[in-house]
Structure formats: C-alpha cells, structure tokens
Design an enzyme around this catalytic site. Sequence first.
Site, PDB file in Angstrom:
ATOM      1  N   SER A 252       0.835  -1.193   0.000  1.00  0.00           N
ATOM      2  CA  SER A 252       0.000   0.000   0.000  1.00  0.00           C
ATOM      3  C   SER A 252       0.869   1.242   0.000  1.00  0.00           C
ATOM      4  O   SER A 252       2.099   1.161  -0.004  1.00  0.00           O
ATOM      5  CB  SER A 252      -0.902   0.008   1.228  1.00  0.00           C
ATOM      6  OG  SER A 252      -0.117   0.212   2.388  1.00  0.00           O
ATOM      7  N   LYS A 253       0.217   2.376   0.014  1.00  0.00           N
ATOM      8  CA  LYS A 253       0.941   3.648  -0.124  1.00  0.00           C
ATOM      9  C   LYS A 253       2.039   3.833   0.908  1.00  0.00           C
ATOM     10  O   LYS A 253       3.054   4.459   0.639  1.00  0.00           O
ATOM     11  CB  LYS A 253      -0.041   4.807  -0.058  1.00  0.00           C
ATOM     12  CG  LYS A 253      -0.691   5.062  -1.400  1.00  0.00           C
ATOM     13  CD  LYS A 253      -2.019   5.753  -1.261  1.00  0.00           C
ATOM     14  CE  LYS A 253      -3.032   5.217  -2.234  1.00  0.00           C
ATOM     15  NZ  LYS A 253      -3.649   3.936  -1.827  1.00  0.00           N
ATOM     16  N   ARG A 254       1.827   3.268   2.084  1.00  0.00           N
ATOM     17  CA  ARG A 254       2.862   3.523   3.083  1.00  0.00           C
ATOM     18  C   ARG A 254       4.154   2.757   2.810  1.00  0.00           C
ATOM     19  O   ARG A 254       5.150   2.923   3.496  1.00  0.00           O
ATOM     20  CB  ARG A 254       2.335   3.225   4.486  1.00  0.00           C
ATOM     21  CG  ARG A 254       2.030   1.793   4.759  1.00  0.00           C
ATOM     22  CD  ARG A 254       1.078   1.643   5.949  1.00  0.00           C
ATOM     23  NE  ARG A 254       0.398   0.368   5.874  1.00  0.00           N
ATOM     24  CZ  ARG A 254       0.935  -0.767   6.285  1.00  0.00           C
ATOM     25  NH1 ARG A 254       2.129  -0.761   6.822  1.00  0.00           N
ATOM     26  NH2 ARG A 254       0.272  -1.893   6.166  1.00  0.00           N
TER      27      ARG A 254
END
Length: 493
Positions: A252-254
């Site tokens: 995911s984005k993190r």
Amino acid sequence: MQIRVRFAPSPTGELHIGGVRTALFNWLFARHHKGRFILRIEDTDILRSQENFTNSIIDNLKWLGLNWDEGPEVGGEYGPYFQSQRLAIYKKYADYLLKEGKAYFCYCTPEELELRKKQMQKEGKPPVYDGHCRNLSYKEREKFEREGRKPTVRFKVSEGIELKVRDLLRGEVVFKSDVLGDFIILKSNGTPTFNFANVIDDSLMKITHVIRGEDHLSNTPRQLLLYQALGFNPPLYAHIPMILGKDGSKLSKRHGATSISYYREKGFLPWAVVNYLALLGWSTPDSQQFFEKEELIEKFSLERVNKSPAVFDPRKLEWMNAEYIRKMETEKLVNLLIPYLKKKGWVKEEIDSATYRKIFRITELERDRLHLLSDILEIADFFFEEEFAYDTKAVEKRLNKEYVYPLLKRIKVEIDKMEHLSEENLEVLLRNLSRELSLSTAEVFHPLRVALTGRMKGPGLFELAAVLGKEEVIRRINRTLDWLKKHKVKSSV
RNA sequence: GUCCCCAUAGUCUAACGGAUAGGACACCGGGUUUUCAUCCCGGCGAUGGGGGUUCGACUCCCCCUGGGGGCACCA
C-alpha cells in the site's frame, strides 16, 4: 472452447503494482492460449469512481503493452464494458431473485448493522447479517417505506451447506455457508455490489477463467451461491498470491510508491516492469530472469504460479531496468532520454542534428550509469549546464593541493595551442604532462575532471572533454582557476 | 473475534520421496579502469518448531508457531 479472461479494475485510484500483476497474469494466460483478454471497468462505486482514474488506468495498461481484445475503446460483442452502463442488467437479475424468493428487501440502517455486528464479534461469532429483515411482514415493510427508508436487496444464504471452491492453484477450498450471512447485492441507491455485478458480468461476458488476487478467495463462496441461484455456470478460479510490502503486509501507499504512473515517470521501461512483475509468483524450472515478450507468453502457465505471497522489491526492479537500459540500442535510448532533457530545459523543443549527435554521444558515455531514465538528470547536468557547482568532497580531495593551480593553468595553455581538441590529443597531452611534471596520471586527470564536471565520478575524461569541445574546456578551466582564487583554496595561494 | 490461505537465505525463487539444497537481487571481498559505473572472479547466507509415514522427507500427514487476507450499502 475459447479461453476468455478479464481484468476488472475499479477506477477509484491509480493503477497499482498489484493490479498490474493481476492484469499481466490474465493477459499472459489469454495470449498463451490464444484466448481473449477483456478489460472491464468496475465503476459501480459512484462516490469514489473518477473518470480521470479510468483514463489513467487505460493509458497505463497501454503503456505496459497489455492490450485487450474487448473493452473500452475497442468495444466487443459483450458490452458495454463499464459497469455503470449496465445498471439495468443488474436490476433485472435482482428482480428475478426477488421474485424467486431468493432475495429480499432489507431496511436496516448502516448504524443498526454496525451495532449488531460488534455484538456478534463480542460473542465470538462470525459477524454476519442476522437475517433481521428476512421475513418482514407486508405491514412492517410499509412502515419502513413510510419512514422513507431506502432498502437494499439481500441475497438469502441457506445455513449449513458447504461451498467448495475449486481453485486451480490451491485445490479445493471449503467454506461453510454459516459464515457468509445474507449479503447485499443491490445497494439502496440501486447500484450493485461487487459480488453481484461481478458474477453477472463474468457470466454474460462468458468469462472462462477468473484469475485474481488471493484477497478475493473469501468472496468466492458468495459468488458461487449467486451463480447457482442465477442458473449460471461458474468459471474456473485461480487465486494468485498477493504482493506485499517490505514489512510483509499488503502493498500500500505507506510502502512508498505503488502506482504505476510513478514508475513510468521515473523512467522505468514498461517491459522491465512487466518482466519483473512476471517473476513475482511465477517462475520457470530454471529460474530464468529475462524474457522477451513472445518467450514469456510461450512459457507462462498457471501451473507454475506459486501459492505464497511475494514481497515487492524495488531494488531488483531497478536492477532489471538498468539491465534493459544497457541492452537497448543507443538510438532508442536517446529517444527515451530526450523528453527528460527537454522537460529540464537542457535542450530545445526542436533538436538540430548537432544537438542530436551530442545527446547521442552523451548517451553512449553515460548509459552504464543509468538505472532509471530520469537518472540522466542527476549525472549529466554538467554537459548542459555551464554554471554547475563543485562537489565539496571533490574540491577537498582533488583540488586542494599545491600543484593543482599551476597544473590547470598549464593544461589550459597547452589546450589553447591545439587546433582542435580530440580524445586522442588530450590523452597524449595529459600523459606527457604527467611525465614532465613527475605527477601520476591520476594526479593530472582528477583535478581536470573536477574542473570540467564539478565532481569525482563520471564518464572517461577524454571522452567527456571531447564532447564539451576546446572552447568550453578552456572556459571551464578558467572558471575553476577563478574559483580557486576566490575561495583561497590551497593550490591557488 | 471468526473464517480462509500461506511458510526454502534480508528479498524473488528452483529442486519425479533419493544432489555438497541450484539460480537471481541485495550485501561483502578481489580483479580490470584516470574516477564512478559496467564487466569478470570469489564470498556470506535458507528448508520456522515438534511429532509422525518411509530404507530415505524441502517434498506426504498432524499439531504448534509465525505471516497474510476476508468478514462493507469498497472493489
């Protein structure tokens, strides 16, 4: 029977790495079997779907070379390929299920549902819908309607049955219907939920194999139930392993950049991305790393897709990209690099032949240092910018010596005498000078490199000097001499 | 909480029930080079634990542990 597979992204965000891998496996499977690869846009979430995401997904799939045989832009006989244009179809099938008594209206509000779900979890039970509205009397329904409640349509799930998902990769996976609960097939705004629209479209579009991420495995029993109730034959399933981030959770984005646009802008080559992603969850018996397109299509098979999740490793992707950059024909590479140079303002929109030749030569000199196309901006600035900065460490290590100032001055004088500066005559000059002044070649080369480029690393000194040309080399030496004086570096006092 | 899936080095992976467990990235060392990069050579490093089955288990079975995913009027 012709094999038909689909990639069904929802335009609620950019196309991401995981989506690309799913699309890729579908595409490879279709191409390998000479089947059809279909693109369907699942835009039933009115709130979150955006047209610009649709455009960007389509654009990026094209960029990757994952072409589709049916879908947006190309059409096909099983369209429309946007779920938002198929609402009437879903409605029709929902009405059918309602009429058959296989579905019912539910008036529970999200708040009520939430409350009861928490309660069930507390009791250690699977948090499923409790059937609250399953047997509403006509009167009760009237009452809710008068209150202005907009109902959802729920599918009736019988308890105590076993659902067997036959997965091509995992074998038979058994679920008990008790953990499913009556699920929603039509939202209160009339749009279908994922499971419902998915089943109807896959049936109507004659999809033979559903290849999707493992996160969909738990959805499959619900879909199986729908196929049954609707009288459709379910497709064959292959739930491919997830792609995880460095910490082992779903990518995911993190975990940094996950959208494919990022990689595109950075200067990853589409085929390098495809090749790398093909290796996440799939391999040949000899662990081959590089594949040409036709070869990958020929060798790909679902049987060799493994079951365990894979961690996305940007470093290996970068390595692979660098490999492809090195293998590429220079002329092709030049054309890919030019947009970056233009954007930076280093070259004009119109490129004359002299400029092209210069870029070509620079490309030859720098290509082994490129991991990404955009790296050119970091390592080749001195070719295009006259007022580059001197690297602090380079000054300290290479210029801060007594002999440097007179040396550079001497080199300048000698170059000035040359009719023309070439790689050859510069090399002869410098080697002679080192002998004459009893300096090592390195002691001669390094300061000049810093004078010409501002840094310690880079292409061969003679080569880069030849690209700059006599006038520019002299100008840069002068600049360095001035700079040394001005900054009172040891060598100039 | 509950259901499901998964388990070979830091990472991606290979290995008919029978090799010193192979390859790739990363990392470390050496060589080549005017520097960096490339290139070449070398090195570190793995079958999660416990029970079985078997002459023999990375491989088959069970338990444990660990990780992941689902359980939405998201897809």
